[in-house]
Motif scaffolding. Structure first.
Motif, PDB file in Angstrom:
ATOM      1  N   ASP A  34      -5.483  -4.753  -3.459  1.00 58.80           N
ATOM      2  CA  ASP A  34      -5.380  -3.861  -4.617  1.00 58.80           C
ATOM      3  C   ASP A  34      -5.334  -4.734  -5.874  1.00 58.80           C
ATOM      4  O   ASP A  34      -4.373  -5.481  -6.086  1.00 58.80           O
ATOM      5  N   ILE A  35      -6.361  -4.655  -6.709  1.00 58.88           N
ATOM      6  CA  ILE A  35      -6.464  -5.529  -7.873  1.00 58.88           C
ATOM      7  C   ILE A  35      -5.322  -5.310  -8.858  1.00 58.88           C
ATOM      8  O   ILE A  35      -4.833  -6.263  -9.466  1.00 58.88           O
ATOM      9  N   ASN A  36      -4.855  -4.085  -8.996  1.00 62.54           N
ATOM     10  CA  ASN A  36      -3.751  -3.824  -9.923  1.00 62.54           C
ATOM     11  C   ASN A  36      -2.463  -4.496  -9.466  1.00 62.54           C
ATOM     12  O   ASN A  36      -1.723  -5.059 -10.277  1.00 62.54           O
ATOM     13  N   LYS A  37      -2.204  -4.460  -8.173  1.00 58.59           N
ATOM     14  CA  LYS A  37      -1.031  -5.145  -7.628  1.00 58.59           C
ATOM     15  C   LYS A  37      -1.186  -6.652  -7.815  1.00 58.59           C
ATOM     16  O   LYS A  37      -0.242  -7.344  -8.195  1.00 58.59           O
ATOM     17  N   ALA A  38      -2.382  -7.172  -7.571  1.00 59.72           N
ATOM     18  CA  ALA A  38      -2.633  -8.605  -7.721  1.00 59.72           C
ATOM     19  C   ALA A  38      -2.425  -9.051  -9.169  1.00 59.72           C
ATOM     20  O   ALA A  38      -1.845 -10.108  -9.424  1.00 59.72           O
ATOM     21  N   ILE A  39      -2.872  -8.236 -10.112  1.00 64.25           N
ATOM     22  CA  ILE A  39      -2.688  -8.561 -11.534  1.00 64.25           C
ATOM     23  C   ILE A  39      -1.199  -8.607 -11.863  1.00 64.25           C
ATOM     24  O   ILE A  39      -0.729  -9.520 -12.556  1.00 64.25           O
ATOM     25  N   SER A  40      -0.453  -7.657 -11.347  1.00 64.45           N
ATOM     26  CA  SER A  40       0.986  -7.629 -11.582  1.00 64.45           C
ATOM     27  C   SER A  40       1.666  -8.887 -11.044  1.00 64.45           C
ATOM     28  O   SER A  40       2.461  -9.526 -11.735  1.00 64.45           O
ATOM     29  N   VAL A  41       1.327  -9.262  -9.817  1.00 71.26           N
ATOM     30  CA  VAL A  41       1.904 -10.467  -9.201  1.00 71.26           C
ATOM     31  C   VAL A  41       1.477 -11.702  -9.992  1.00 71.26           C
ATOM     32  O   VAL A  41       2.285 -12.589 -10.272  1.00 71.26           O
ATOM     33  N   SER A  42       0.219 -11.764 -10.375  1.00 68.65           N
ATOM     34  CA  SER A  42      -0.305 -12.899 -11.150  1.00 68.65           C
ATOM     35  C   SER A  42       0.451 -13.055 -12.461  1.00 68.65           C
ATOM     36  O   SER A  42       0.841 -14.169 -12.837  1.00 68.65           O
ATOM     37  N   ASN A  43       0.672 -11.962 -13.160  1.00 70.73           N
ATOM     38  CA  ASN A  43       1.374 -12.026 -14.441  1.00 70.73           C
ATOM     39  C   ASN A  43       2.847 -12.394 -14.269  1.00 70.73           C
ATOM     40  O   ASN A  43       3.396 -13.138 -15.075  1.00 70.73           O
ATOM     41  N   LYS A  44       3.471 -11.904 -13.218  1.00 73.53           N
ATOM     42  CA  LYS A  44       4.883 -12.231 -12.964  1.00 73.53           C
ATOM     43  C   LYS A  44       5.054 -13.704 -12.603  1.00 73.53           C
ATOM     44  O   LYS A  44       6.016 -14.342 -13.036  1.00 73.53           O
ATOM     45  N   THR A  45       4.147 -14.222 -11.774  1.00 72.73           N
ATOM     46  CA  THR A  45       4.273 -15.603 -11.292  1.00 72.73           C
ATOM     47  C   THR A  45       3.598 -16.616 -12.209  1.00 72.73           C
ATOM     48  O   THR A  45       3.748 -17.816 -12.012  1.00 72.73           O
ATOM     49  N   LYS A  46       2.830 -16.128 -13.176  1.00 76.79           N
ATOM     50  CA  LYS A  46       2.073 -17.005 -14.099  1.00 76.79           C
ATOM     51  C   LYS A  46       1.047 -17.861 -13.361  1.00 76.79           C
ATOM     52  O   LYS A  46       0.732 -18.969 -13.765  1.00 76.79           O
ATOM     53  N   LYS A  47       0.526 -17.317 -12.255  1.00 78.59           N
ATOM     54  CA  LYS A  47      -0.516 -17.996 -11.478  1.00 78.59           C
ATOM     55  C   LYS A  47      -1.818 -17.225 -11.628  1.00 78.59           C
ATOM     56  O   LYS A  47      -1.805 -15.988 -11.633  1.00 78.59           O
ATOM     57  N   PRO A  48      -2.956 -17.921 -11.709  1.00 80.38           N
ATOM     58  CA  PRO A  48      -4.230 -17.211 -11.747  1.00 80.38           C
ATOM     59  C   PRO A  48      -4.533 -16.585 -10.389  1.00 80.38           C
ATOM     60  O   PRO A  48      -3.953 -16.963  -9.368  1.00 80.38           O
ATOM     61  N   MET A  49      -5.451 -15.647 -10.402  1.00 85.32           N
ATOM     62  CA  MET A  49      -5.894 -15.020  -9.153  1.00 85.32           C
ATOM     63  C   MET A  49      -7.085 -15.775  -8.590  1.00 85.32           C
ATOM     64  O   MET A  49      -7.938 -16.248  -9.330  1.00 85.32           O
ATOM     65  N   LEU A  50      -7.124 -15.882  -7.281  1.00 83.25           N
ATOM     66  CA  LEU A  50      -8.286 -16.365  -6.561  1.00 83.25           C
ATOM     67  C   LEU A  50      -8.920 -15.120  -5.957  1.00 83.25           C
ATOM     68  O   LEU A  50      -8.346 -14.506  -5.057  1.00 83.25           O
ATOM     69  N   LEU A  51     -10.059 -14.708  -6.502  1.00 80.04           N
ATOM     70  CA  LEU A  51     -10.757 -13.512  -6.037  1.00 80.04           C
ATOM     71  C   LEU A  51     -11.819 -13.941  -5.023  1.00 80.04           C
ATOM     72  O   LEU A  51     -12.790 -14.613  -5.386  1.00 80.04           O
ATOM     73  N   PHE A  52     -11.624 -13.565  -3.773  1.00 80.44           N
ATOM     74  CA  PHE A  52     -12.542 -13.939  -2.695  1.00 80.44           C
ATOM     75  C   PHE A  52     -13.460 -12.765  -2.405  1.00 80.44           C
ATOM     76  O   PHE A  52     -13.059 -11.782  -1.784  1.00 80.44           O
ATOM     77  N   PHE A  53     -14.703 -12.849  -2.885  1.00 86.56           N
ATOM     78  CA  PHE A  53     -15.723 -11.833  -2.640  1.00 86.56           C
ATOM     79  C   PHE A  53     -16.394 -12.185  -1.316  1.00 86.56           C
ATOM     80  O   PHE A  53     -17.041 -13.236  -1.203  1.00 86.56           O
ATOM     81  N   THR A  54     -16.256 -11.306  -0.315  1.00 85.42           N
ATOM     82  CA  THR A  54     -16.706 -11.639   1.030  1.00 85.42           C
ATOM     83  C   THR A  54     -17.333 -10.447   1.747  1.00 85.42           C
ATOM     84  O   THR A  54     -16.994  -9.300   1.474  1.00 85.42           O
ATOM     85  N   GLY A  55     -18.206 -10.744   2.649  1.00 82.77           N
ATOM     86  CA  GLY A  55     -18.720  -9.775   3.614  1.00 82.77           C
ATOM     87  C   GLY A  55     -18.157 -10.203   4.958  1.00 82.77           C
ATOM     88  O   GLY A  55     -18.823 -10.891   5.721  1.00 82.77           O
ATOM     89  N   SER A  56     -16.912  -9.845   5.206  1.00 87.97           N
ATOM     90  CA  SER A  56     -16.134 -10.416   6.307  1.00 87.97           C
ATOM     91  C   SER A  56     -16.728 -10.208   7.695  1.00 87.97           C
ATOM     92  O   SER A  56     -16.477 -11.001   8.592  1.00 87.97           O
ATOM     93  N   ASP A  57     -17.508  -9.157   7.885  1.00 87.44           N
ATOM     94  CA  ASP A  57     -18.000  -8.878   9.240  1.00 87.44           C
ATOM     95  C   ASP A  57     -19.498  -9.135   9.397  1.00 87.44           C
ATOM     96  O   ASP A  57     -20.055  -8.867  10.458  1.00 87.44           O
ATOM     97  N   TRP A  58     -20.153  -9.692   8.392  1.00 87.66           N
ATOM     98  CA  TRP A  58     -21.593  -9.935   8.515  1.00 87.66           C
ATOM     99  C   TRP A  58     -22.061 -11.231   7.843  1.00 87.66           C
ATOM    100  O   TRP A  58     -23.118 -11.747   8.171  1.00 87.66           O
ATOM    101  N   CYS A  59     -21.309 -11.759   6.902  1.00 84.54           N
ATOM    102  CA  CYS A  59     -21.730 -12.930   6.131  1.00 84.54           C
ATOM    103  C   CYS A  59     -21.317 -14.215   6.845  1.00 84.54           C
ATOM    104  O   CYS A  59     -20.128 -14.547   6.896  1.00 84.54           O
ATOM    105  N   GLY A  60     -22.285 -14.925   7.380  1.00 83.43           N
ATOM    106  CA  GLY A  60     -22.006 -16.156   8.119  1.00 83.43           C
ATOM    107  C   GLY A  60     -21.285 -17.216   7.302  1.00 83.43           C
ATOM    108  O   GLY A  60     -20.369 -17.875   7.779  1.00 83.43           O
ATOM    109  N   TRP A  61     -21.695 -17.401   6.037  1.00 83.92           N
ATOM    110  CA  TRP A  61     -21.057 -18.404   5.176  1.00 83.92           C
ATOM    111  C   TRP A  61     -19.632 -17.994   4.828  1.00 83.92           C
ATOM    112  O   TRP A  61     -18.748 -18.842   4.666  1.00 83.92           O
ATOM    113  N   CYS A  62     -19.380 -16.682   4.709  1.00 86.22           N
ATOM    114  CA  CYS A  62     -18.020 -16.187   4.443  1.00 86.22           C
ATOM    115  C   CYS A  62     -17.110 -16.499   5.630  1.00 86.22           C
ATOM    116  O   CYS A  62     -15.982 -16.972   5.456  1.00 86.22           O
TER     117      CYS A  62
END
Length: 153
Positions: A27-55
């Motif tokens: 959930d991106i909204n939850k991630a933004i909240s955690v990121s802002n609280k911890t002062k850490k950037p987000m690592l957004l992993f865009f993946t095709g988990s069940d079909w992308c070989g490189w992923c």
């Protein structure tokens, strides 16, 4: 005696692996909240988990290693944005991920994007730091690339 020591070592290493379990937000909204609280950037992993070989390869060789887990806990908030073909997702997650794919201009998988965000009028406003994908050479090579990106923020 050797068997006892070996058994203790096996049990301890399995506990260490369990302790390394990472929390990937979906959930991106939850991630933004955690990121802002911890002062850490987000690592957004865009993946095709069940079909992308490189992923799948990136997951196996880097993202599921103890080196990555240690690094991630210190440096980033993890966000998985999945585009599966056969794994069901809620309509809300599909819509969220499609919007983020468009917002970041993601054209191929895997893409790992580092960003920060603030909520403005109920919508996220992102500041990109940089991106990467699969990097040959295992976790050390990938983490070196990620560290270079994060140093630019």
């Amino acid at each position: 005696m050797k068997k006892i020591i070996l058994t203790v070592l096996v049990v301890m290493s399995s506990l260490a692996v369990q302790a390394q379990e990472l929390k990937w937000e979906t959930d991106i909204n939850k991630a933004i909240s955690v990121s802002n609280k911890t002062k850490k950037p987000m690592l957004l992993f865009f993946t095709g988990s069940d079909w992308c070989g490189w992923c799948i390869r990136l997951q196996k060789e880097v993202l599921k290693t103890p080196d990555f887990a240690t690094w991630a806990k210190k440096n980033v908030v993890l966000v998985e944005l999945d585009y599966p073909r056969s794994v069901p997702q809620s309509d809300a997650i599909k819509a969220q991920n499609a919007g983020l794919q468009q917002a970041f201009g993601i054209q191929g998988f895997p893409t790992v994007y580092f960003a920060t965000a603030k909520q403005k009028n109920g919508k996220p406003s992102f500041t990109g730091i940089g991106s990467t994908g699969y990097v040959a050479g295992g976790p050390k090579a990938w983490l070196a690339e990620a560290d270079k990106i994060l140093k630019t923020k």
